[in-house]
Design an enzyme around this catalytic site. Structure first.
Site, PDB file in Angstrom:
ATOM      1  N   GLU A 105      17.755  37.839  43.842  1.00  0.00           N
ATOM      2  CA  GLU A 105      18.725  37.675  44.930  1.00  0.00           C
ATOM      3  C   GLU A 105      20.123  38.036  44.460  1.00  0.00           C
ATOM      4  O   GLU A 105      20.837  38.801  45.105  1.00  0.00           O
ATOM      5  CB  GLU A 105      18.700  36.234  45.439  1.00  0.00           C
ATOM      6  CG  GLU A 105      19.720  35.961  46.536  1.00  0.00           C
ATOM      7  CD  GLU A 105      19.685  34.517  47.011  1.00  0.00           C
ATOM      8  OE1 GLU A 105      19.797  34.306  48.228  1.00  0.00           O
ATOM      9  OE2 GLU A 105      19.567  33.612  46.176  1.00  0.00           O
ATOM     10  N   SER A 113      18.783  33.895  56.494  1.00  0.00           N
ATOM     11  CA  SER A 113      19.166  35.217  57.014  1.00  0.00           C
ATOM     12  C   SER A 113      17.954  35.929  57.603  1.00  0.00           C
ATOM     13  O   SER A 113      16.911  36.024  56.964  1.00  0.00           O
ATOM     14  CB  SER A 113      19.772  36.071  55.900  1.00  0.00           C
ATOM     15  OG  SER A 113      20.904  35.450  55.350  1.00  0.00           O
ATOM     16  N   GLU A 142      31.322  28.677  42.739  1.00  0.00           N
ATOM     17  CA  GLU A 142      31.192  27.673  41.683  1.00  0.00           C
ATOM     18  C   GLU A 142      29.916  27.884  40.878  1.00  0.00           C
ATOM     19  O   GLU A 142      29.904  27.752  39.643  1.00  0.00           O
ATOM     20  CB  GLU A 142      31.211  26.265  42.294  1.00  0.00           C
ATOM     21  CG  GLU A 142      32.553  25.846  42.880  1.00  0.00           C
ATOM     22  CD  GLU A 142      32.839  26.472  44.230  1.00  0.00           C
ATOM     23  OE1 GLU A 142      33.997  26.393  44.687  1.00  0.00           O
ATOM     24  OE2 GLU A 142      31.906  27.046  44.836  1.00  0.00           O
TER      25      GLU A 142
END
Length: 414
Positions: free
Chosen positions: A253, A170, A381
């Protein structure tokens, strides 16, 4: 949970509110208020330039990266004061999203592992928005499996030579610096042979290629490294200890992303309040109201879960897994909300002409951006595994390559 400000917190809130009222770029307030996930842009201005100007003004007045130490460009404020600031900044806080990776992930990693002279040199311009940072982790062969990366770092005197590729980075196309996770020893199990560095993104041999998304935007990038040389003094942590260093980055994060993920519910409720269906206002339709009620409960649960974390911060405690839960729930919810909004729009949901752009375009952009939200910072997940193993105490996932040297792990074609 205690939702009331202490006298000191109330005083801080009043001071912050007064400063924001006097200094915020109010000419962009309406556009920022209407912006949503996947559609944060300004019609007549470059949003990165506006964000940098606002961040610099905050830094000059001592309102940037409030929780950072003063010597690194922060204010030395408490965690709860940081939360109060975010509440008061309102729509102008969306400009800070341009720096979320640098402020929320790279900065804390630099503070924990960089040399003191590097902290004092690089952190203040990071806090002020003058320099933008990115995080170089994911690779084509290892997305959520960060330790499966193949980018090599080989020692050459006092430098390291980097070769490899990163993907889904990003903001790499407008970043000045980045933190980079590499493999320095392929003969040990994959988690043990990693080393982290920081580097100048304009270094010779660094090539950034923006990825065109379905929405037409290019938030993510491929980054190629061809014989890129990084001085050893830009290493973060010990050689081979990159996994432990990366845990600091990954923890921050998920905290940064999880705390700020949009659900799309406020936008949907506002839309349904004004939408007319064939048999009357959408807000009066029983099926619509049932959907809204279900999402209202989820949004309320997320809000109070966040409040629980805020209350813990106010007491000086460390919050638990609230942000992993928030990201998991909100990530799928925004996709469902956007899909339902487009269903309600009918044929108007697939066009974005002048008359429909304000509403239809908002949910289109939201839907097209939603899958990225569910992947970045850890897939659904991964979040479920974290909650299952570290919160509920369930048995760990089977990892057949756990103690196998990285260069012995079978790959396709081998």
């Amino acid at each position: 949970m205690n939702f009331d400000d202490t006298p000191q917190e109330a005083e801080f809130r009043a001071t912050a509110r007064a400063w924001i009222s006097a200094n915020a770029p109010k000419q962009y307030e309406e556009e920022l208020r209407k912006s949503s996930l996947g559609r944060t842009q300004l019609k007549n201005a470059n949003i990165l330039e506006v964000a940098k100007a606002w961040q610099k003004k905050k830094a000059d007045a001592g309102w940037a990266c409030l929780h950072w130490p003063k010597e690194y460009g922060g204010r030395g404020a408490s965690p709860i004061e940081r939360v109060i600031w975010q509440q008061e900044e309102g729509p102008f806080g969306k400009l800070s999203h341009m720096f979320i990776i640098g402020h929320g992930m790279c900065g804390p990693t630099m503070m924990a592992f960089a040399r003191e002279e590097h902290k004092r040199k690089y952190l203040p311009p990071l806090a002020s928005g003058e320099k933008v940072w990115c995080q170089l982790f994911s690779e084509p062969a290892g997305g959520s499996d960060v330790a499966g990366l193949r980018t090599r770092a080989e020692k050459d005197g006092d430098e390291w030579v980097i070769n490899g590729q990163k993907i889904w980075t990003s903001g790499a196309h407008y970043s000045d610096y980045g933190i980079l996770l590499t493999r320095t020893d392929p003969t040990v199990p994959k988690h043990k042979g990693l080393t982290m560095f920081f580097l100048d993104m304009k270094s010779p041999g660094v090539e950034v290629r923006p990825i065109k998304q379905a929405s037409g935007a290019s938030d993510f990038n491929e980054v190629y490294f061809t014989n890129v040389r990084i001085p050893d003094h830009q290493r973060l942590g010990e050689v081979g200890d990159g996994w432990n260093v990366s845990l600091t980055t990954l923890m921050n994060e998920r905290m940064s992303i999880g705390a700020g993920v949009s659900t799309g519910f406020p936008e949907l409720f506002e839309y349904c309040s004004s939408l007319m269906l064939d048999d009357g206002p959408a807000i009066e339709d029983r099926a619509v109201r049932s959907k809204l009620a279900n999402w209202a409960v989820k949004a309320s649960g997320l809000r109070y879960t966040s409040m629980r974390a805020i209350s813990a911060l106010s007491k000086g405690e460390r919050p638990g897994p609230e942000n992993s839960i928030g990201k998991l729930v909100a990530g799928s919810m925004i996709q469902d909300v956007a899909t339902y909004a487009l269903d309600l729009q009918g044929a108007a949901g697939v066009v974005s002409g002048p008359e429909d752009a304000e509403v239809a375009g908002r949910f289109q952009a939201m839907l097209l951006r939603a899958p990225g939200t569910r992947v970045e910072g850890g897939t659904d997940e991964i979040m479920r595994n974290i909650i299952a193993e570290r919160v509920l105490g369930l048995p760990g996932d089977i990892r057949v390559d756990k103690d196998v040297p990285f260069n012995k792990i079978p790959t396709k074609g081998r």
